[in-house]
Enzyme design. Structure first.
Site, PDB file in Angstrom:
ATOM      1  CG  ASP A 215      -2.002   1.014   1.195  1.00 55.57           C
ATOM      2  OD1 ASP A 215      -1.958   1.901   0.320  1.00 55.57           O
ATOM      3  OD2 ASP A 215      -2.903   0.944   2.055  1.00 55.57           O
ATOM      4  CG  HIS A 307      -9.003   0.712  -3.887  1.00 56.01           C
ATOM      5  ND1 HIS A 307      -9.951   1.458  -3.212  1.00 56.01           N
ATOM      6  CD2 HIS A 307      -7.794   1.241  -3.548  1.00 56.01           C
ATOM      7  CE1 HIS A 307      -9.338   2.386  -2.493  1.00 56.01           C
ATOM      8  NE2 HIS A 307      -8.034   2.282  -2.687  1.00 56.01           N
TER       9      HIS A 307
HETATM   10  C1  HEM Z   1      -8.902   0.797   4.229  1.00 59.08           C
HETATM   11  C2  HEM Z   1      -8.927   1.630   3.213  1.00 59.08           C
HETATM   12  C3  HEM Z   1      -8.010   1.532   2.021  1.00 59.08           C
HETATM   13  C4  HEM Z   1      -7.155   0.536   1.669  1.00 59.08           C
HETATM   14  C5  HEM Z   1      -6.902  -0.782   2.384  1.00 59.08           C
HETATM   15  C6  HEM Z   1      -6.515   0.947   0.439  1.00 59.08           C
HETATM   16  C7  HEM Z   1      -5.570   0.197  -0.233  1.00 59.08           C
HETATM   17  C8  HEM Z   1      -4.977   0.588  -1.434  1.00 59.08           C
HETATM   18  C9  HEM Z   1      -4.028  -0.200  -2.166  1.00 59.08           C
HETATM   19  C10 HEM Z   1      -3.514  -1.571  -1.721  1.00 59.08           C
HETATM   20  C11 HEM Z   1      -3.680   0.482  -3.265  1.00 59.08           C
HETATM   21  C12 HEM Z   1      -2.736   0.016  -4.390  1.00 59.08           C
HETATM   22  C13 HEM Z   1      -1.307   0.327  -4.137  1.00 59.08           C
HETATM   23  C14 HEM Z   1      -0.967   1.782  -4.154  1.00 59.08           C
HETATM   24  O1  HEM Z   1      -0.870   2.406  -5.229  1.00 59.08           O
HETATM   25  O2  HEM Z   1      -0.807   2.332  -3.066  1.00 59.08           O
HETATM   26  C15 HEM Z   1      -4.387   1.735  -3.228  1.00 59.08           C
HETATM   27  C16 HEM Z   1      -4.292   2.721  -4.170  1.00 59.08           C
HETATM   28  C17 HEM Z   1      -4.943   3.926  -4.099  1.00 59.08           C
HETATM   29  N1  HEM Z   1      -5.879   4.303  -3.167  1.00 59.08           N
HETATM   30 FE1  HEM Z   1      -6.501   3.218  -1.595  1.00 59.08          FE
HETATM   31  N2  HEM Z   1      -6.991   2.181   0.087  1.00 59.08           N
HETATM   32  C18 HEM Z   1      -7.904   2.568   1.027  1.00 59.08           C
HETATM   33  C19 HEM Z   1      -8.609   3.748   1.061  1.00 59.08           C
HETATM   34  C20 HEM Z   1      -8.490   4.754   0.135  1.00 59.08           C
HETATM   35  C21 HEM Z   1      -9.174   6.017   0.206  1.00 59.08           C
HETATM   36  C22 HEM Z   1     -10.152   6.429   1.326  1.00 59.08           C
HETATM   37  C23 HEM Z   1      -8.762   6.745  -0.860  1.00 59.08           C
HETATM   38  C24 HEM Z   1      -9.153   8.144  -1.247  1.00 59.08           C
HETATM   39  C25 HEM Z   1     -10.363   8.638  -1.130  1.00 59.08           C
HETATM   40  C26 HEM Z   1      -7.824   5.934  -1.608  1.00 59.08           C
HETATM   41  C27 HEM Z   1      -7.166   6.342  -2.744  1.00 59.08           C
HETATM   42  C28 HEM Z   1      -6.255   5.583  -3.438  1.00 59.08           C
HETATM   43  C29 HEM Z   1      -5.528   6.073  -4.595  1.00 59.08           C
HETATM   44  C30 HEM Z   1      -5.612   7.465  -5.208  1.00 59.08           C
HETATM   45  C31 HEM Z   1      -4.713   5.022  -5.019  1.00 59.08           C
HETATM   46  C32 HEM Z   1      -3.715   5.049  -6.192  1.00 59.08           C
HETATM   47  C33 HEM Z   1      -4.388   4.639  -7.470  1.00 59.08           C
HETATM   48  C34 HEM Z   1      -3.370   4.649  -8.605  1.00 59.08           C
HETATM   49  O3  HEM Z   1      -2.995   5.744  -9.029  1.00 59.08           O
HETATM   50  O4  HEM Z   1      -2.941   3.591  -9.031  1.00 59.08           O
HETATM   51  N3  HEM Z   1      -7.689   4.742  -0.963  1.00 59.08           N
HETATM   52  N4  HEM Z   1      -5.186   1.771  -2.103  1.00 59.08           N
END
Ligand code: HEM
Length: 394
Positions: A215, A307
């Site tokens: 993450d 996601h």
């Molecule tokens: C428990 C809640 C969440 C978990 C477990 C989670 C987990 C992840 C994971 C594993 C990734 C892919 C790896 C990475 O690029 O970091 C990711 C990407 C992302 N997450 Fe989350 N996330 C959560 C909540 C959120 C929230 C609340 C937002 C914003 C409102 C968000 C926005 C994003 C964005 C912008 C990306 C990058 C997408 C990209 O450009 O590839 N996430 N998240």
């Protein structure tokens, strides 16, 4: 950088080495101190302090250390703008000293300040506080709308003054919190405190969250010149230029539900493999996410509700710096885990655009629910003669 050099001189190399030993795997370059009689010449000791003064507040960009405590304080109604300015002068002085390994004024246990272990202290102001005190909010700041996925609890939401303390040393973080709370007691009460942890892999790289996912892969890094415009408030923010807007969302994860998924199911929820963080369309973690790729069946390789697809479709960028929390197990063995999700952006609209897409449809919504929410305006950094937020009062 000056305070850092002074500190290292005063304590000497031995003291610095002791501090670095406490950093564990996350302390960048900790191994550089090695070198016996026949080994390579010892290199300069790695830093144990993060400079407090500068254009931006510390604790926002760069590698996040392994611990955080976020404190949200409510100010008493009697606190007016003048009193608040005096308070910020005092708290800034505490933070500037503690982060450089020096005791705060009237510190009853000054020894506990000696090993800051990359301690940072960052301050933010709630929108309600700015309004109440008649202080200007930047154009990019504003409240969050209610999202359909929200199950918000008052106990984890809102607040007037945010104090974010990060570091590699539990004791240093704990001592900093103790001093800052002590100096806030006469004008503020603690609304909530959230504790979080991150664990960097021994060989370096992106940490995992409590669901096991890698993450933090796709994230701008303004400290290397990438994505600063997405994070820092611009000149139209006047005295707040160089600051940022911070969103804190407490996301409770349902590990029992998550455990029902097999590995393929877990990969599809995010659109990246849990095993190594690579996108389902690639081989390596840093391969680009190909949203157009299709299976032979014609279905998208990255599912419609994955996601990352939903987040990327929003077409904007935020700086994420989330921590894990684990406040369990409860008496019946029930877990209480999740993310202290933190993002920094120049405009609250960036967060809203992404969160709206995720609320509409995101396979992750079955396993993670927002139970807390807060927005703070983080002023820019200050120099040695200044204090955090000063520009608002000039
Ligand atoms: C428990 C809640 C969440 C978990 C477990 C989670 C987990 C992840 C994971 C594993 C990734 C892919 C790896 C990475 O690029 O970091 C990711 C990407 C992302 N997450 Fe989350 N996330 C959560 C909540 C959120 C929230 C609340 C937002 C914003 C409102 C968000 C926005 C994003 C964005 C912008 C990306 C990058 C997408 C990209 O450009 O590839 N996430 N998240």
């Amino acid at each position: 950088m000056e305070p850092q050099r002074k500190r290292l001189n005063r304590r000497g190399l031995l003291g610095a080495a002791g501090g670095v030993a406490a950093l564990g795997a996350a302390g960048a370059g900790a191994a550089a101190l090695a070198g016996g009689p026949d080994g390579p010449a010892p290199e300069a000791a790695p830093a144990t302090t993060v400079p407090f003064h500068g254009a931006h507040q510390a604790g926002i960009t760069g590698d996040a250390p392994s611990r955080t405590v976020l404190l949200s304080l409510d100010l008493g109604e009697e606190v007016d703008a003048d009193r608040f300015a005096a308070v910020m002068r005092l708290l800034t002085d505490d933070a500037a000293r503690l982060t450089q390994g020096e005791a705060a004024l009237a510190d009853a246990d000054p020894e506990l300040a000696a090993e800051p272990a990359l301690l940072t202290v960052t301050f933010g102001f709630g929108l309600g506080l700015l309004e109440r005190l008649g202080l200007p909010a930047p154009p990019g700041a504003g409240p969050l709308p209610a999202f359909s996925v929200d199950r918000l609890e008052e106990a984890w939401s809102g607040g007037d003054l945010l104090v974010q303390v990060c570091g590699e040393g539990d004791l240093a973080v704990s001592h900093a919190i103790r001093m800052l709370v002590k100096d806030s007691r006469s004008f503020a009460t603690v609304r909530w405190a959230q504790r979080g942890f991150r664990q960097r892999p021994a060989g370096g790289g992106t940490p995992r969250n409590v669901l096991g996912q890698v993450d933090g892969t796709s994230n701008p890094d303004p400290s290397t010149g990438d994505g600063g415009e997405a994070v820092w408030l611009g000149e139209d923010a006047g005295p707040l230029a160089g600051g940022t807007v911070m969103v804190v969302r407490r996301m409770r994860t349902d590990l029992d539900e998550w455990d029902k998924l097999d590995a393929v199911g877990k990969d599809r929820v995010i659109g990246r493999r849990v095993s190594d963080g690579a996108p389902l369309t690639g081989e390596r973690e840093d391969d680009p996410v190909d949203l157009e790729a299709r299976e032979d069946s014609g279905l998208p390789v990255i599912p419609a509700g994955a996601h990352v697809r939903r987040a990327i479709d929003a077409g904007t960028t935020i700086l994420r710096r989330s921590y894990n929390y684990d406040d369990g197990p409860g008496p019946a063995g029930e877990s209480d885990t999740g993310l202290v999700f933190v993002s920094y952006q120049a405009d609250i609209g960036q967060f809203i655009a992404i969160q709206e897409r995720l609320a509409e449809s995101d396979l992750l919504n079955d396993y993670a629910v927002p139970i807390g929410s807060a927005v703070f305006v983080l002023p820019p950094g200050c120099d040695e003669d200044g204090w955090i937020g000063q520009g608002l009062f000039d």
